[in-house]
Design a protein around this motif. Structure first.
Motif, mmCIF file in Angstrom:
data_model
loop_
_atom_site.group_PDB
_atom_site.id
_atom_site.type_symbol
_atom_site.label_atom_id
_atom_site.label_comp_id
_atom_site.label_asym_id
_atom_site.label_seq_id
_atom_site.Cartn_x
_atom_site.Cartn_y
_atom_site.Cartn_z
ATOM 1 N N THR A 53 3.762 4.779 -31.755
ATOM 2 C CA THR A 53 3.357 3.617 -30.975
ATOM 3 C C THR A 53 3.428 3.937 -29.491
ATOM 4 O OG1 THR A 53 4.247 2.160 -32.704
ATOM 5 C CG2 THR A 53 3.813 1.173 -30.560
ATOM 6 N N VAL A 54 2.382 3.527 -28.752
ATOM 7 C CA VAL A 54 2.302 3.767 -27.310
ATOM 8 C C VAL A 54 2.425 2.428 -26.587
ATOM 9 C CG1 VAL A 54 0.834 4.596 -25.440
ATOM 10 C CG2 VAL A 54 0.880 5.828 -27.619
ATOM 11 N N LEU A 55 3.394 2.338 -25.664
ATOM 12 C CA LEU A 55 3.702 1.072 -24.993
ATOM 13 C C LEU A 55 4.037 1.294 -23.524
ATOM 14 C CD1 LEU A 55 6.234 -0.327 -27.590
ATOM 15 C CD2 LEU A 55 4.161 -1.542 -26.961
ATOM 16 N N LEU A 56 3.889 0.222 -22.749
ATOM 17 C CA LEU A 56 4.434 0.193 -21.396
ATOM 18 C C LEU A 56 5.930 -0.106 -21.472
ATOM 19 C CD1 LEU A 56 3.653 0.080 -18.285
ATOM 20 C CD2 LEU A 56 3.682 -2.405 -18.558
ATOM 21 N N ASP A 57 6.677 0.348 -20.478
ATOM 22 C CA ASP A 57 8.062 -0.108 -20.333
ATOM 23 C C ASP A 57 7.985 -1.503 -19.717
ATOM 24 O OD1 ASP A 57 10.686 -0.659 -19.664
ATOM 25 O OD2 ASP A 57 11.145 1.395 -19.053
ATOM 26 N N ASN A 58 7.831 -2.506 -20.581
ATOM 27 C CA ASN A 58 7.541 -3.865 -20.132
ATOM 28 C C ASN A 58 8.681 -4.490 -19.333
ATOM 29 O OD1 ASN A 58 4.832 -4.564 -21.295
ATOM 30 N ND2 ASN A 58 5.862 -3.919 -23.172
ATOM 31 N N GLU A 59 9.909 -4.261 -19.766
ATOM 32 C CA GLU A 59 11.045 -4.852 -19.054
ATOM 33 C C GLU A 59 11.166 -4.281 -17.654
ATOM 34 O OE1 GLU A 59 14.549 -4.591 -21.471
ATOM 35 O OE2 GLU A 59 13.837 -6.120 -22.883
ATOM 36 N N LYS A 60 10.900 -2.981 -17.521
ATOM 37 C CA LYS A 60 10.960 -2.363 -16.196
ATOM 38 C C LYS A 60 9.859 -2.929 -15.299
ATOM 39 C CE LYS A 60 11.177 1.996 -13.698
ATOM 40 N NZ LYS A 60 11.258 3.468 -13.781
ATOM 41 N N ALA A 61 8.679 -3.176 -15.872
ATOM 42 C CA ALA A 61 7.567 -3.714 -15.087
ATOM 43 C C ALA A 61 7.947 -5.044 -14.450
ATOM 44 C CB ALA A 61 6.339 -3.879 -15.981
ATOM 45 N N VAL A 62 8.554 -5.927 -15.248
ATOM 46 C CA VAL A 62 8.950 -7.236 -14.725
ATOM 47 C C VAL A 62 10.087 -7.088 -13.709
ATOM 48 C CG1 VAL A 62 9.878 -9.492 -15.327
ATOM 49 C CG2 VAL A 62 8.188 -8.419 -16.797
ATOM 50 N N ARG A 63 11.002 -6.195 -14.001
ATOM 51 C CA ARG A 63 12.135 -5.992 -13.084
ATOM 52 C C ARG A 63 11.633 -5.564 -11.703
ATOM 53 N NH1 ARG A 63 14.747 -2.865 -16.158
ATOM 54 N NH2 ARG A 63 14.402 -0.831 -15.204
ATOM 55 N N MET A 64 10.603 -4.718 -11.670
ATOM 56 C CA MET A 64 10.039 -4.281 -10.393
ATOM 57 C C MET A 64 9.479 -5.474 -9.616
ATOM 58 S SD MET A 64 8.094 -0.867 -11.812
ATOM 59 C CE MET A 64 7.480 -0.224 -10.278
ATOM 60 N N GLY A 65 8.812 -6.390 -10.341
ATOM 61 C CA GLY A 65 8.255 -7.568 -9.694
ATOM 62 C C GLY A 65 9.320 -8.507 -9.169
ATOM 63 N N VAL A 66 10.327 -8.786 -9.980
ATOM 64 C CA VAL A 66 11.408 -9.683 -9.565
ATOM 65 C C VAL A 66 12.173 -9.089 -8.391
ATOM 66 C CG1 VAL A 66 13.601 -10.732 -10.260
ATOM 67 C CG2 VAL A 66 11.634 -10.793 -11.820
ATOM 68 N N ASP A 67 12.481 -7.807 -8.467
ATOM 69 C CA ASP A 67 13.222 -7.150 -7.374
ATOM 70 C C ASP A 67 12.472 -7.295 -6.048
ATOM 71 O OD1 ASP A 67 15.147 -6.386 -9.176
ATOM 72 O OD2 ASP A 67 14.561 -4.270 -9.247
ATOM 73 N N LEU A 68 11.156 -7.099 -6.095
ATOM 74 C CA LEU A 68 10.368 -7.204 -4.863
ATOM 75 C C LEU A 68 10.376 -8.638 -4.327
ATOM 76 C CD1 LEU A 68 8.447 -5.955 -2.775
ATOM 77 C CD2 LEU A 68 6.542 -6.513 -4.310
ATOM 78 N N LEU A 69 10.215 -9.613 -5.207
ATOM 79 C CA LEU A 69 10.199 -11.006 -4.777
ATOM 80 C C LEU A 69 11.535 -11.416 -4.159
ATOM 81 C CD1 LEU A 69 8.228 -12.604 -7.742
ATOM 82 C CD2 LEU A 69 7.433 -12.350 -5.376
ATOM 83 N N VAL A 70 12.628 -10.980 -4.768
ATOM 84 C CA VAL A 70 13.953 -11.279 -4.221
ATOM 85 C C VAL A 70 14.113 -10.607 -2.854
ATOM 86 C CG1 VAL A 70 16.437 -10.937 -4.540
ATOM 87 C CG2 VAL A 70 15.014 -11.669 -6.470
ATOM 88 N N GLU A 71 13.665 -9.368 -2.773
ATOM 89 C CA GLU A 71 13.734 -8.638 -1.499
ATOM 90 C C GLU A 71 12.950 -9.361 -0.402
ATOM 91 O OE1 GLU A 71 11.732 -4.562 0.151
ATOM 92 O OE2 GLU A 71 12.622 -4.459 -1.856
ATOM 93 N N LYS A 72 11.846 -10.012 -0.801
ATOM 94 C CA LYS A 72 11.000 -10.730 0.155
ATOM 95 C C LYS A 72 11.561 -12.111 0.505
ATOM 96 C CE LYS A 72 7.346 -7.914 0.532
ATOM 97 N NZ LYS A 72 6.730 -7.477 1.805
ATOM 98 N N GLY A 73 12.659 -12.507 -0.164
ATOM 99 C CA GLY A 73 13.320 -13.758 0.181
ATOM 100 C C GLY A 73 12.972 -14.954 -0.683
ATOM 101 N N TYR A 74 12.231 -14.748 -1.772
ATOM 102 C CA TYR A 74 11.901 -15.875 -2.650
ATOM 103 C C TYR A 74 13.135 -16.293 -3.441
ATOM 104 C CZ TYR A 74 7.024 -14.936 -1.510
ATOM 105 O OH TYR A 74 5.841 -14.767 -0.834
ATOM 106 N N GLN A 75 13.317 -17.601 -3.576
ATOM 107 C CA GLN A 75 14.525 -18.148 -4.189
ATOM 108 C C GLN A 75 14.292 -18.709 -5.596
ATOM 109 O OE1 GLN A 75 17.663 -18.091 -2.692
ATOM 110 N NE2 GLN A 75 16.638 -16.801 -1.161
ATOM 111 N N ARG A 76 13.094 -19.228 -5.833
ATOM 112 C CA ARG A 76 12.807 -19.853 -7.130
ATOM 113 C C ARG A 76 11.567 -19.187 -7.724
ATOM 114 N NH1 ARG A 76 15.273 -24.045 -8.852
ATOM 115 N NH2 ARG A 76 13.465 -24.970 -9.907
ATOM 116 N N ILE A 77 11.818 -18.229 -8.600
ATOM 117 C CA ILE A 77 10.735 -17.401 -9.151
ATOM 118 C C ILE A 77 10.371 -17.906 -10.543
ATOM 119 C CG2 ILE A 77 10.049 -15.055 -9.795
ATOM 120 C CD1 ILE A 77 12.246 -14.093 -7.790
ATOM 121 N N GLY A 78 9.097 -18.217 -10.729
ATOM 122 C CA GLY A 78 8.607 -18.666 -12.027
ATOM 123 C C GLY A 78 7.829 -17.577 -12.736
#
Length: 334
Positions: free
Chosen positions: A158-183
């Motif tokens: 089976t071939v897959l993306l590392d899905n959890e890492k993908a989301v973690r990258m997005g959340v980390d960036l948003l937090v770094e940018k100062g967002y407080q309530r991420i949906g």
């Protein structure tokens, strides 16, 4: 008109029938250049076309594979298909593409059709609804590879993306940018759709790692056609999100349509990140931050696994999950 045979070509070119056969099957190791030219010229002059069905029966191979995609509307799916086709073309294999529409009944019909056409193997974005059929294919030693989704009960590469890492990258960036309530916005969370489940799981873990609480009111799980309605409800809340992660490209389209309809501003009113690097991301205004899947590399790996399996003709001792690294494409939408 008389059907032109291999024997006619051989006589016309002044060579043996076996030489013509070797030429047609691209076995040139012991064939001189002048002989190749004579055979090629004879084939052109006589209009000879090899009997593909007879050759398939003799070689016990149709040099064709099937690709059953869960939903061909996803950019990721079409990119993976293109990579599979490129790889197979280089190996002189053909592909038949089928779209299952995430419908197990339709998926089964396509599987039955492809096997009736004697394709040498199948690549599947599995719906998860045909467990007995998947297991039967494995039991029959039939070449099959899964892509994008796992079926834990079935031992298949089976071939897959590392899905959890993908989301973690997005959340980390948003937090770094100062967002407080991420949906987060996703289509319905179905057990068979691995990326959605893993991305939502990764979202919760990433929030926790960044000392932010997970608020279930900021997670929208809805059918694509209803997402704009749910977005309206989401953004009418007193504690509305200041940024949104789109689980896939189709969700991102709906979010962008909604933002345009409501005349909202990105990123001033709402920060946006999408998973899947849509083709217009870099020239949309503002340009869209995305988490890209290496779709072409994933497609190539999938095709490579299947063709190796077909050509080796042996039961694999061990199957593997191949995870690919996501790539953050940081732009202006957050």
């Amino acid at each position: 008109m008389k059907t032109i045979t291999m024997a006619d070509v051989a006589q016309h070119a002044g060579v043996s029938k076996s030489t013509v056969s070797q030429y047609v099957n691209q076995r040139y190791d012991y064939m001189g250049e002048k002989t190749k030219e004579r055979v090629e010229k004879a084939i052109a002059e006589l209009g000879y076309s090899p009997n593909i069905i007879a050759r398939s029966l003799k070689q016990k191979s149709t040099t064709t594979i099937g690709v059953i995609v869960a939903n061909i509307l996803h950019v990721f799916s079409t990119q993976v298909i293109r990579a599979i086709e490129d790889f197979c073309n280089e190996a002189n294999f053909h592909i038949i593409v089928c779209n299952a529409d995430d419908d197990p009944i339709k998926e089964k019909k396509y599987m039955d059709m492809l096997r009736a056409k004697q394709v040498d193997g199948i690549i599947v974005f599995p719906t998860g609804g045909n467990l007995a059929l998947y297991q039967q294919l494995v039991q029959d030693n039939y070449p099959i590879v899964f892509v994008d989704r796992m079926v834990p009960e079935v031992e298949v590469n089976t071939v897959l993306l590392d899905n959890e890492k993908a989301v973690r990258m997005g959340v980390d960036l948003l937090v770094e940018k100062g967002y407080q309530r991420i949906g987060m916005v996703t289509p319905p969370l179905e057990e068979s759709v691995t990326p959605r489940l893993e991305r939502v799981s990764g979202f919760k873990q990433a929030l926790k790692a960044n000392n932010q609480n997970f608020d279930p009111n900021l997670l929208v799980s809805e059918e694509i056609e209803n997402i704009r309605i749910k977005l309206d409800e989401l953004l009418q809340q007193p504690q509305r999100p200041d940024a949104i992660l789109a689980v896939n490209d189709r969700v991102l389209f709906e979010i962008l349509h909604y933002i345009k309809e409501k005349k909202l501003s990105i990123p001033d009113d709402l920060g946006v990140i999408g998973i899947d690097d849509v083709t217009f991301a870099s020239f949309y205004s503002p340009s869209l931050t995305t988490i890209a899947q290496p779709a072409f590399e994933m497609g190539k790996k999938t095709a490579e696994l299947l063709l190796n399996r077909i050509q080796n003709k042996t039961q694999e001792k061990e199957t593997k999950i191949y995870r690919f690294e996501p790539l953050l494409m940081q732009r202006d939408s957050c």
